[in-house]
Every structure is written in structure tokens, then in C-alpha cells.
Design an enzyme around this catalytic site. Sequence first.
Site, PDB file in Angstrom:
ATOM      1  CE1 TYR A   1      39.635  75.642  27.382  1.00 62.57           C
ATOM      2  CE2 TYR A   1      41.531  74.536  27.902  1.00 62.57           C
ATOM      3  CZ  TYR A   1      40.964  75.467  27.313  1.00 62.57           C
ATOM      4  OH  TYR A   1      41.745  75.948  26.236  1.00 62.57           O
TER       5      TYR A   1
ATOM      6  CE  LYS B   1      58.281  46.110  25.832  1.00 61.23           C
ATOM      7  NZ  LYS B   1      57.690  44.453  25.781  1.00 61.23           N
TER       8      LYS B   1
HETATM    9  C1  LIG Z   1      58.219  44.156  27.277  1.00 56.31           C
HETATM   10  C2  LIG Z   1      58.715  42.632  27.327  1.00 56.31           C
HETATM   11  C3  LIG Z   1      59.422  42.370  28.665  1.00 56.31           C
HETATM   12  C4  LIG Z   1      59.730  43.492  29.660  1.00 56.31           C
HETATM   13  O1  LIG Z   1      58.549  43.401  30.447  1.00 56.31           O
HETATM   14  P1  LIG Z   1      58.636  44.409  31.648  1.00 56.31           P
HETATM   15  O2  LIG Z   1      57.078  44.165  32.381  1.00 56.31           O
HETATM   16  O3  LIG Z   1      58.756  45.835  31.476  1.00 56.31           O
HETATM   17  O4  LIG Z   1      59.783  44.070  32.702  1.00 56.31           O
HETATM   18  C5  LIG Z   1      60.040  41.329  28.661  1.00 56.31           C
HETATM   19  N1  LIG Z   1      59.698  40.240  27.780  1.00 56.31           N
HETATM   20  C6  LIG Z   1      59.180  40.426  26.716  1.00 56.31           C
HETATM   21  C7  LIG Z   1      58.934  39.330  25.587  1.00 56.31           C
HETATM   22  C8  LIG Z   1      58.592  41.665  26.647  1.00 56.31           C
HETATM   23  O5  LIG Z   1      58.018  42.110  25.283  1.00 56.31           O
END
Ligand SMILES: *Cc1c(COP(=O)(O)O)cnc(C)c1O
Length: 362
Positions: free
Chosen positions: A253, A35
Site C-alpha cells: 500500500y 496484569k
Molecule cells: C506494572 C507495575 C509494575 C511492573 O512494572 P515493570 O516495568 O513491568 O517491571 C510494578 N509496580 C506497579 C505498581 C505496576 O503497576
Amino acid sequence: MPRPILATIHTAALRHNLARCRARAPDARVWAIVKANAYGHGIERAFEGLRAADGFALLDLEEAQRVRALGWRGPILLLEGVFELRDLELCSRLGLWHTVHCNEQIGMLASHKTNVPHRVFLKMNSGMNRLGFTPERYRSAWTRLNALPQVDEISLITHFSDADGERGVASQMAVFASVTRDLPGERSVCNSAATLRHSEFASDWVRPGIAIYGSAPDFGQHSAAEWDLQPAMTMAARIIATQDLAPGDSVGYGSTFVAKDAMRIGIVACGYADGYPRVCPSGTPVLIDGLRGCTVGRVSMDMLVVDLTALPQAGFGTEVTLWGRASNGAVLSIDEVAHCAGTVGYELMCALAPRVPVLVEA
Ligand SMILES: *Cc1c(COP(=O)(O)O)cnc(C)c1O
């Protein structure tokens, strides 16, 4: 010449990290979570390093199409399921598996016209209170789903809120196990932290995300190196100018940094518009020519500043690694930098800016 800044995606590190996750859960199949455009790495860029996964899990239909376009014929799971009825047509067409977490999604399935029944993952809200049916409503949701001709196999899924911390997963796991005890179907419960720390719950499918990108899900307790994870992304830039400071001179800055003694600084072609966090304070670690050093003053849009006082050989053109692996092999974990910014490695990798050129290293 383009600005001397480059992100590198390390294919071998992705492959290694995926294998590490698999080694923690040898009897489970592994979803590579891609994702958010593979946590900022780019789905197309990360694909080769992750193709040994058993499936790819993501959120957007557009991302699912991209994974299919890469030639992937195996499982793809939509972690949030569909958002409207039309999305189910693409699920049928591309053979996507999808989460079902609410009554509205059951309703959409019931009115979806298809000859191909869908593989679905029924989500339980076992305590995270984000997505999913409560334990009380879970079994009736299962019964309604199971009665639909549009539904093929039903798998059972939940997500942990504290796999990386002290509370752990025991209470959520107990709820999930007791409600699902006599239900058929495959189970999936473990994110990265649970896969590494609580692998006794690996069940049928584990879902590592952050770990495959080489960041420790429980930084503070374990480093990525302690989990034997390698950085999958390096952010590096070069020094484009140097300045010699007298005591009392300030940098950047707001003049937030004032030199106590004479010092030499290097101006690095990386700023917050490249994805480096502006909130990183003076003293945030960097690798200069592969040697540990630190930033001074405020990060600006296109530049940040590093202390070269102890590194007389460094100057115009010297490589500065903001996170990841330097040319000499030294590693600066993205987790250390994220910690200085008061955040987690996830946020930094996802924020890699589109203007940064990216090289995929075999
Ligand atoms: C993003 C996600 C994961 C992975 O989580 P990590 O902490 O990056 O391993 C697993 N299951 C779901 C449902 C997620 O949304």
C-alpha cells in the site's frame, strides 16, 4: 490448515527470567506482575513458568479469580486496589491483598462488613503523580487505616517514574524513606528497572513485570541479552508467497518502498491485525529461517513483506520470526522491533491479537 502464524510462550524462559530477578534481590520476595493478562502472554499460559514467585500482582478482580482458579493459594495483590465497595467482598472471600491509594478507598474499607481483616498496601505518591497519598498526607492516611478493624497489616508501597533512566530513583526513594522511617510494615518499591538497576532498594518485595517476560526495561542502555533475560514470547509466521521485483517496482500500500535493483521478496502471514505494529518502517529486523533480514514496504492487516534477495534458499513455507526465538535458536529481541515502531516491548506483547494461535512450550 489454519493461517501459518503462531505465538509461542516459553515456560522455561519465564522461569529463567524470574530467577534472574530473584538473583538481583536475593533477600526480597518477588511479586510476578501478571496484569494485562500477563502482559499479553495469558495468565493461564504463563502460570507454570511463574509459579516459583512469592505472589502475583495484577489489576482486575477477574484476573485475581483466574489466578485462584489455577490453584494459587499464596498472596495476590491488587495494584490499583478496589474500584467500588462491592469489590471488597471478593477481596475478603478470595483473601486478596489490595493497594489503598486514596481517601475513597479508606472510606470503602470503613464501611465494609467483614470478619477477616485485610492486608493492605498503602501507596505513597513520591513523585510519579499517578496514584497514592502525597508525602504530607501519607502518615495521616496510615493512622486512619490503622484504626480500622477491617485492616490487618499495613505494608508500604510506592512506584518509581524513572528507574529506567537518568533521573533514577534517589529522590523518590529519599522521600519515601524519610516519611516512612518509623512506620512498621513491609516495603515494596522496585519495578523491573529498579530491581535490575537499583537493587540496593529491593526491600521486602520487588515487583518485576517486563523483565520476567524477557524484555529489557532500559533498552537503549542495556539489551535483554545483557541482563541475561530470555524472550518469553515468540511471534512467528511463514512465507505464503514470493515475488521477483525489477528495479522501479514498488511494494504494498502506498508504494512506499521502491526496489532500486532486482530483488526477491517474501510475503509473510502476519499483519497488524495479528499485533505486529503497522508503523514499523521498511528495514525493521526479522529472522528468516533464523537469519537476520528485514521488512520492506508497509505492514498490512494480514501480511507483511520481507527481503529475500540475499537468502535464495528461503521461499514458500520458510519460517519468519517477527520477535523472539527462531527454530535454530537465534533471538530477535522484541525491544528491537518495538524501537523501530517508536514504542516499547510492553506495548507489542500486550497487543498480541486474539486471532493468533498460541502454543505453550514446556
Ligand atoms: C506494572 C507495575 C509494575 C511492573 O512494572 P515493570 O516495568 O513491568 O517491571 C510494578 N509496580 C506497579 C505498581 C505496576 O503497576
